[in-house]
Motif scaffolding. Structure first.
Motif, mmCIF file in Angstrom:
data_model
loop_
_atom_site.group_PDB
_atom_site.id
_atom_site.type_symbol
_atom_site.label_atom_id
_atom_site.label_comp_id
_atom_site.label_asym_id
_atom_site.label_seq_id
_atom_site.Cartn_x
_atom_site.Cartn_y
_atom_site.Cartn_z
ATOM 1 N N PHE A 88 0.803 -1.222 0.000
ATOM 2 C CA PHE A 88 0.000 0.000 0.000
ATOM 3 C C PHE A 88 0.840 1.278 0.000
ATOM 4 N N LEU A 92 -0.922 4.956 -0.623
ATOM 5 C CA LEU A 92 -0.930 5.727 0.624
ATOM 6 C C LEU A 92 -0.139 7.022 0.484
ATOM 7 N N ALA A 104 -6.533 8.453 4.246
ATOM 8 C CA ALA A 104 -5.833 7.186 4.002
ATOM 9 C C ALA A 104 -6.332 6.122 4.971
ATOM 10 N N LEU A 108 -8.060 2.437 4.196
ATOM 11 C CA LEU A 108 -7.509 1.197 4.737
ATOM 12 C C LEU A 108 -8.539 0.394 5.517
ATOM 13 N N ILE A 234 -7.050 2.721 -3.006
ATOM 14 C CA ILE A 234 -6.442 1.702 -2.155
ATOM 15 C C ILE A 234 -6.961 0.299 -2.458
#
Length: 431
Positions: A88, A92, A104, A108, A234
């Motif tokens: 990531f 990120l 962020a 996640l 993401i």
């Protein structure tokens, strides 16, 4: 799977051969302090926050608490230490620079959904099908590339000052080969301390950050915020740690001589990792996964007790409130980390080689050669594929997917072997 392995011993499942577990030689009190070695050896968890812009102290706390959550949900069976996932870093970095850390975190949190869905899928497949999809010809090379993909990290760090890196590596070798008792167990710690001291005369250590840092401080925890764009950026990377998790669990199991795909099982392990990631994201930490360094520590120290890992996790969570510890970790010169990394990452790769050897994978079969070759080259070469919509997969994920598909699609026997079997059957009928 039996077609991938010589079945003279009539085995239908991977072979797990364990060297003796040295943790049985220590009391609980001694194990508490042995856990410090895991904490120090896993100091690489600070790399992810440094690269993408997360708070290091928060990451230390989340790695410690996340490991404890994983151990609790996973019934305390797997000696696995969690840290930030490298998968990531790219998304990120973009989200944090453009939108901030809270957004962020929001992205996640949705990663846990992938963990849960993947865990459900594996639950529905069952353990036997998992072994069929992930036979030794696949798991062996996957474990190898877990270490090989980090080789560049270790060599890059070491190349900043080869003398210090090689001396650190040499300390690790001498301690591990000639050390006895507790000295041998503390290979990683002694190598890091020795390398750190050697670095001082070379002017590689900057103490200013350590001296300026206070002894006590509360990590800068933040609450998540949600944005569709951050989630979409993401989401595509979420499949990578899910696939890597399977290889990591098998690697840990192979190292300690236990089949963790059965007990506690991959579905439970993935679910536990998802729970840990959710808590980490809510506090401002990274997505968590089993670090390859964990397998290296197990292989080097031969301390397989999950209790020691939990102690290490507690130490890490406590050190998050000691800014001087964070500063001390940051002050470790890259060549020292590289010198230790050469041993740790090499150990992980060796576990993969051992998996192939102990399961007697027959590389005279073209199918096995093709499957293993595809996994090794695609992963080490860093192959990346971008699909419509901007979704991209690369490295380990692509290698694992390619290996699985090839293993399921390619015939187990060559055309010549099938022709010979057909002739034998015809001759048998004629008789």
């Amino acid at each position: 799977m039996s077609d991938n392995v010589n079945t003279s011993a009539a085995t239908q499942e991977p072979v797990f051969v364990s060297p003796s577990d040295l943790s049985v030689n220590f009391t609980k009190k001694q194990m508490v302090f042995l856990g410090l070695q895991n904490t120090v050896a896993m100091s690489g968890v600070i790399i992810v926050p440094i690269l993408c812009g997360l708070n290091v102290s928060v990451t230390l706390f989340c790695a410690g608490i996340g490991t404890l959550i994983y151990q609790f949900v996973d019934k305390g069976i797997v000696p696995a230490f969690l840290g930030g996932s490298f998968a990531f870093i790219a998304p990120l970095t973009v989200i944090i620079s453009e939108m901030g850390v809270p957004y962020a975190q929001g992205g996640l949190i949705f990663v846990m959904c992938f963990y849960f869905l993947f865990a459900l899928l594996l639950k529905l497949l069952g353990t036997e099908r998992i072994h069929k999809v992930f036979p030794p010809v696949i798991t062996g090379p996957i474990i190898m590339v877990l270490g090989l993909c980090l080789a560049n990290v270790g060599v890059s760090s070491a190349s900043e000052h080869w003398i210090v890196a090689l001396l650190t590596f040499g300390i690790a070798i001498v301690v591990n080969i000639f050390g006895k008792g507790l000295t041998k167990i503390l290979t990683i710690v002694l190598a890091l301390v020795g390398g750190y001291l050697i670095s001082i005369p070379f002017g590689l250590v900057d103490f200013s950050g350590v001296l300026a840092a206070p002894w006590f401080g509360v990590p800068n925890f933040t609450l998540p915020k949600f944005d569709v764009r951050a989630i979409i950026m993401i989401a595509p990377a979420a499949i990578v740690p899910c696939i890597e998790h399977i290889g990591d669990v098998i690697a840990v199991g192979t190292t300690v001589g236990k089949d963790f795909t059965k007990n506690p099982g991959l579905p439970r392990s993935l679910f536990a990792c998802g729970c840990a990631t959710c808590v980490s994201a809510c506090l401002g930490g990274p997505s968590l996964t089993i670090h390859s360094e964990n397998t290296g520590v197990l292989a080097v120290t031969r301390i397989y007790s999950p209790f020691v890992v939990r102690c290490g996790a507690v130490w890490m969570a406590l050190f998050a409130f000691v800014p001087k510890f964070e500063a001390l970790c940051r002050s470790i010169p890259n060549p020292v980390i590289g010198g230790v990394g050469i041993l740790l990452y090499g150990m992980v790769t060796s576990v993969g080689v051992r998996t192939v050897v102990e399961n007697r994978v027959d590389f005279s079969k073209p199918k096995n050669l093709i499957v293993a070759s595809a996994i090794l080259i695609l992963a080490v070469g860093g192959a990346t594929f971008t699909f419509p919509g901007g979704i991209s997969l690369g490295g380990m994920a692509i290698a694992a997917i390619a290996g699985i598909i090839l293993n399921l699609v390619l015939p187990n026997k060559s055309a010549e072997e099938r022709a010979e079997e057909a002739k034998a059957k015809e001759a048998a009928k004629a008789e």
